[in-house]
Design a protein around this motif. Structure first.
Motif, PDB file in Angstrom:
ATOM      1  N   LEU A 227       0.866  -1.131  -0.113  1.00  0.00           N
ATOM      2  CA  LEU A 227       0.083  -0.081   0.170  1.00  0.00           C
ATOM      3  C   LEU A 227       0.957   1.119   0.033  1.00  0.00           C
ATOM      4  N   ASN A 228       0.724   2.087  -1.013  1.00  0.00           N
ATOM      5  CA  ASN A 228       1.589   3.466  -1.263  1.00  0.00           C
ATOM      6  C   ASN A 228       0.752   4.548  -1.109  1.00  0.00           C
ATOM      7  N   SER A 229       1.171   5.562  -0.273  1.00  0.00           N
ATOM      8  CA  SER A 229       0.160   6.594  -0.204  1.00  0.00           C
ATOM      9  C   SER A 229      -1.165   6.234  -0.138  1.00  0.00           C
ATOM     10  N   PHE A 230      -1.625   5.318   0.739  1.00  0.00           N
ATOM     11  CA  PHE A 230      -2.850   4.979   0.909  1.00  0.00           C
ATOM     12  C   PHE A 230      -3.530   5.274   1.952  1.00  0.00           C
ATOM     13  N   SER A 231      -4.942   5.963   1.922  1.00  0.00           N
ATOM     14  CA  SER A 231      -5.591   6.772   3.056  1.00  0.00           C
ATOM     15  C   SER A 231      -6.896   6.551   3.095  1.00  0.00           C
ATOM     16  N   LEU A 232      -7.426   6.899   4.340  1.00  0.00           N
ATOM     17  CA  LEU A 232      -8.985   6.929   4.624  1.00  0.00           C
ATOM     18  C   LEU A 232      -9.406   5.743   4.244  1.00  0.00           C
ATOM     19  N   SER A 233      -8.963   4.674   4.478  1.00  0.00           N
ATOM     20  CA  SER A 233      -9.426   3.272   3.814  1.00  0.00           C
ATOM     21  C   SER A 233      -9.440   2.221   4.952  1.00  0.00           C
ATOM     22  N   ARG A 234     -10.217   1.142   4.601  1.00  0.00           N
ATOM     23  CA  ARG A 234     -10.538   0.104   5.560  1.00  0.00           C
ATOM     24  C   ARG A 234      -9.588  -1.187   4.975  1.00  0.00           C
ATOM     25  N   PHE A 235      -8.875  -1.848   5.830  1.00  0.00           N
ATOM     26  CA  PHE A 235      -8.270  -3.072   5.420  1.00  0.00           C
ATOM     27  C   PHE A 235      -8.583  -4.097   6.269  1.00  0.00           C
ATOM     28  N   GLU A 236      -9.586  -5.317   6.055  1.00  0.00           N
ATOM     29  CA  GLU A 236     -10.230  -5.882   7.237  1.00  0.00           C
ATOM     30  C   GLU A 236     -10.457  -7.337   6.712  1.00  0.00           C
ATOM     31  N   ARG A 237     -10.232  -8.200   7.735  1.00  0.00           N
ATOM     32  CA  ARG A 237     -10.672  -9.611   7.599  1.00  0.00           C
ATOM     33  C   ARG A 237     -10.102 -10.115   6.309  1.00  0.00           C
ATOM     34  N   ASN A 238      -8.739  -9.868   6.039  1.00  0.00           N
ATOM     35  CA  ASN A 238      -7.959 -10.255   4.972  1.00  0.00           C
ATOM     36  C   ASN A 238      -7.370 -11.653   5.277  1.00  0.00           C
ATOM     37  N   PHE A 239      -7.045 -12.585   4.876  1.00  0.00           N
ATOM     38  CA  PHE A 239      -6.065 -13.652   5.333  1.00  0.00           C
ATOM     39  C   PHE A 239      -4.942 -13.709   4.308  1.00  0.00           C
ATOM     40  N   ILE A 240      -3.799 -13.518   4.956  1.00  0.00           N
ATOM     41  CA  ILE A 240      -2.522 -13.302   4.214  1.00  0.00           C
ATOM     42  C   ILE A 240      -1.522 -14.181   4.313  1.00  0.00           C
ATOM     43  N   THR A 241      -1.127 -15.121   3.536  1.00  0.00           N
ATOM     44  CA  THR A 241       0.158 -15.736   3.807  1.00  0.00           C
ATOM     45  C   THR A 241       1.398 -15.398   2.814  1.00  0.00           C
ATOM     46  N   GLY A 242       2.370 -14.979   3.660  1.00  0.00           N
ATOM     47  CA  GLY A 242       3.594 -14.273   2.862  1.00  0.00           C
ATOM     48  C   GLY A 242       4.614 -15.344   2.665  1.00  0.00           C
ATOM     49  N   TRP A 243       4.528 -16.433   3.101  1.00  0.00           N
ATOM     50  CA  TRP A 243       5.739 -17.391   2.836  1.00  0.00           C
ATOM     51  C   TRP A 243       7.128 -16.657   2.895  1.00  0.00           C
ATOM     52  N   LYS A 244       7.874 -16.470   2.215  1.00  0.00           N
ATOM     53  CA  LYS A 244       9.216 -15.719   2.512  1.00  0.00           C
ATOM     54  C   LYS A 244       8.771 -14.289   2.499  1.00  0.00           C
ATOM     55  N   SER A 245       7.769 -13.786   1.763  1.00  0.00           N
ATOM     56  CA  SER A 245       7.655 -12.334   1.574  1.00  0.00           C
ATOM     57  C   SER A 245       6.999 -11.555   2.830  1.00  0.00           C
ATOM     58  N   LYS A 246       7.252 -10.425   3.003  1.00  0.00           N
ATOM     59  CA  LYS A 246       6.613  -9.503   3.822  1.00  0.00           C
ATOM     60  C   LYS A 246       4.944  -9.438   3.622  1.00  0.00           C
ATOM     61  N   CYS A 247       4.076  -9.742   4.561  1.00  0.00           N
ATOM     62  CA  CYS A 247       2.643  -9.708   4.215  1.00  0.00           C
ATOM     63  C   CYS A 247       2.195  -8.505   3.877  1.00  0.00           C
ATOM     64  N   LEU A 248       2.539  -7.569   4.619  1.00  0.00           N
ATOM     65  CA  LEU A 248       1.862  -6.027   4.252  1.00  0.00           C
ATOM     66  C   LEU A 248       2.915  -4.982   4.474  1.00  0.00           C
ATOM     67  N   VAL A 249       2.878  -4.137   3.301  1.00  0.00           N
ATOM     68  CA  VAL A 249       3.983  -3.038   3.663  1.00  0.00           C
ATOM     69  C   VAL A 249       3.194  -1.965   3.217  1.00  0.00           C
ATOM     70  N   MET A 250       3.376  -0.883   4.065  1.00  0.00           N
ATOM     71  CA  MET A 250       2.639   0.313   4.182  1.00  0.00           C
ATOM     72  C   MET A 250       3.511   1.522   3.874  1.00  0.00           C
ATOM     73  N   ASP A 251       3.584   2.296   2.842  1.00  0.00           N
ATOM     74  CA  ASP A 251       4.586   3.418   2.817  1.00  0.00           C
ATOM     75  C   ASP A 251       3.733   4.629   2.618  1.00  0.00           C
ATOM     76  N   ASN A 252       4.044   5.481   3.580  1.00  0.00           N
ATOM     77  CA  ASN A 252       3.203   6.851   3.371  1.00  0.00           C
ATOM     78  C   ASN A 252       1.918   6.882   3.292  1.00  0.00           C
ATOM     79  N   CYS A 253       1.487   5.957   4.376  1.00  0.00           N
ATOM     80  CA  CYS A 253      -0.141   5.596   4.542  1.00  0.00           C
ATOM     81  C   CYS A 253      -0.564   6.275   5.921  1.00  0.00           C
ATOM     82  N   TYR A 254      -1.847   6.763   5.665  1.00  0.00           N
ATOM     83  CA  TYR A 254      -2.408   7.650   6.853  1.00  0.00           C
ATOM     84  C   TYR A 254      -3.943   7.327   6.956  1.00  0.00           C
ATOM     85  N   LYS A 255      -4.347   7.431   8.170  1.00  0.00           N
ATOM     86  CA  LYS A 255      -5.676   7.454   8.475  1.00  0.00           C
ATOM     87  C   LYS A 255      -6.351   6.134   7.979  1.00  0.00           C
TER      88      LYS A 255
END
Length: 476
Positions: A227-255
């Motif tokens: 999520l890049n410059s992601f704002s005023l949003s809802r991220f909910e009830r997700n099932f995320i399998t990353g294996w070797k990867s990072k599951c969720l990256v947030m850069d410059n995200c707010y509210k």
């Protein structure tokens, strides 16, 4: 002349001796055509076969073009089948694509669209943004290098606006979506065996109830959702399998609200956030993370230069690597972390990575377990907070209790000492942070507001010093 009408469509019915009027006949055909299009435009009317063999590209595009030319936009319906396309389809605003609304199994739709050309997107943006697009009940297959829509720059590219993508499957895409969203509802989809599942920017979006699993062979430098410059949003009830990867990256995200998700299996982080603020991370589960932590990616939640984060009511299972992996990591690249509230969480073994001077105004009002035999070296505490000693020994103590609210700091001010920007010290039961580097003088700072100069160092007042006392003496 027809004198009777059908009860439903009000079509003309002719008796045996009636003669036909062209106008009445045309009227019947128009009513039938309207009824069919109101129920949806079937891609098979335009020649699509859906047998997985015939190239259906032109037929599907003809259906899209037909609906695009209408003043109203009926749904384009895909009967059950496997539709093969060999080049991207041109999309337009107002287009609604829907497959059969019945799953043949939990993770397989009755309608499949397969892109057989390598490194090709499934849909193309028109000359500008897309509005009011709906894609539902379809399972998509692609190749490495592909994206559902042609890739858009997340800062300046075309925008998908006020649209919905739901109950779909995405297989083998590099990106199920890469671009900008505004008011998009993305829900109840599954993403399987691709690279980065979503790479999106934008605001006022809802991403919920999705099942996401990327290629297990990806390296630990990869990202599952970005999520890049992601704002005023809802991220909910997700099932995320990353294996070797990072599951969720947030850069410059707010509210944003990060609610009730399951972050499962990763060599590194569940959430990695940089330059982000005013976000809530509530009610999530973190499971089997930090198997092979490296560099800065060592916390189940890792924050870099973030502020005003509320991390509350989450469940942290034991990180796989308890030596290097941490429950939470607060780090500084430029400004550091501040105003972080970590409260009401549960965990198997709490640990933290927060080097001195890299964070301030951090509140841990849980019943905190720490390793070692010393009081906390950082963080905000209030009177009555208890810190349990995780390594009790005969002759020692069960832990420490805060008797004076404030910021904990164990680095005492020293005269004639060089200090760098960001370092914090305590003096006269107060905590100060260096804002201008230099060498301290001979008298310690004592101000209670703003800044003051000490030698060539400028100190900013941070807070009163939290005072801890031991409790629970353990007999020898």
């Amino acid at each position: 002349m027809a004198s009777n009408k059908t009860p439903s469509l009000n079509l003309d019915i002719w008796a045996e001796m009636d003669f036909f009027k062209r106008a009445e006949l045309n009227n019947n055909f128009e009513k039938i055509a309207t009824e069919f299009t109101d129920r949806g435009v079937n891609v098979k009317w335009f020649g699509a076969k859906g047998d997985g063999i015939v190239d259906d590209t032109a037929s599907i595009q003809a259906a899209i073009n037909f609906v695009n030319a209408l003043s109203w936009k009926p749904v384009i319906v895909f009967p059950a089948g496997n539709y093969r396309i060999t080049s991207p389809l041109q999309m337009y605003s107002g287009i609604h694509l829907s497959g059969a609304d019945v799953k043949s199994s939990e993770f397989q739709q009755n309608v499949q669209i397969k892109t057989t050309t390598s490194a090709s997107s499934t849909f193309l943006f028109p000359s500008g943004d897309l509005n009011n697009v709906v894609i539902a009940n379809i399972e998509f297959y692609a190749h490495t290098g592909a994206s559902l829509f042609d890739v858009q720059n997340t800062g300046s590219g075309k925008v998908l606006k006020y649209s919905a993508i739901f109950n779909c499957g995405f297989n083998f895409y590099d990106y199920a979506y890469y671009g900008r969203w505004l008011g998009v509802h993305y829900y109840e989809n599954y993403i399987n065996n691709g690279n980065t599942a979503l790479y999106v920017s934008g605001s006022d979006n809802v991403v919920r109830d999705n099942l996401v699993g990327v290629n297990s062979a990806l390296p630990s430098t990869a990202v599952t959702i970005y999520l890049n410059s992601f704002s005023l949003s809802r991220f909910e009830r997700n099932f995320i399998t990353g294996w070797k990867s990072k599951c969720l990256v947030m850069d410059n995200c707010y509210k944003n609200s990060i609610l009730d998700n399951w972050f499962d299996i990763s060599d590194t982080c569940g959430i990695y956030a940089t330059n982000s603020y005013d976000n809530m991370v509530i009610g999530n589960s973190f499971n089997k993370l930090c198997a092979v932590p490296y560099a800065q990616y060592i916390g189940q939640i890792t924050l870099y230069d973030c502020y005003r984060f509320t991390i509350m009511g989450n469940c942290f299972s034991d990180q796989i690597n308890n030596t290097t992996g941490k429950t939470i990591s607060l780090r500084k690249a430029s400004t550091g972390c501040s105003d972080i509230i970590f409260t009401g969480n549960t965990y198997a073994n709490f640990s933290i990575n927060a080097p001195t001077g890299e964070s301030n105004r951090v509140t841990l009002d849980n019943l905190v377990t720490i390793s070692g035999t010393q009081i906390p070296t950082w963080g905000s505490y209030k009177a009555g907070d208890i810190v349990r000693n995780s390594s009790p020994a005969a002759g020692g103590y069960m832990g420490w209790v805060c008797v004076t609210s404030g910021v904990s700091n164990t680095s005492s001010w020293v005269a004639s000492t060089a200090y760098t920007v960001g370092q914090q010290v305590n003096a006269n039961n107060k905590v100060y942070e260096c804002t201008v580097a230099g060498t301290s003088g001979t008298s310690s700072p004592s101000h209670t507001t703003g800044t003051a100069i000490d030698g060539t160092v400028t100190w900013k007042y941070v807070s009163g010093l939290a005072v801890f006392k031991t409790y629970g003496a353990i007999s020898s």
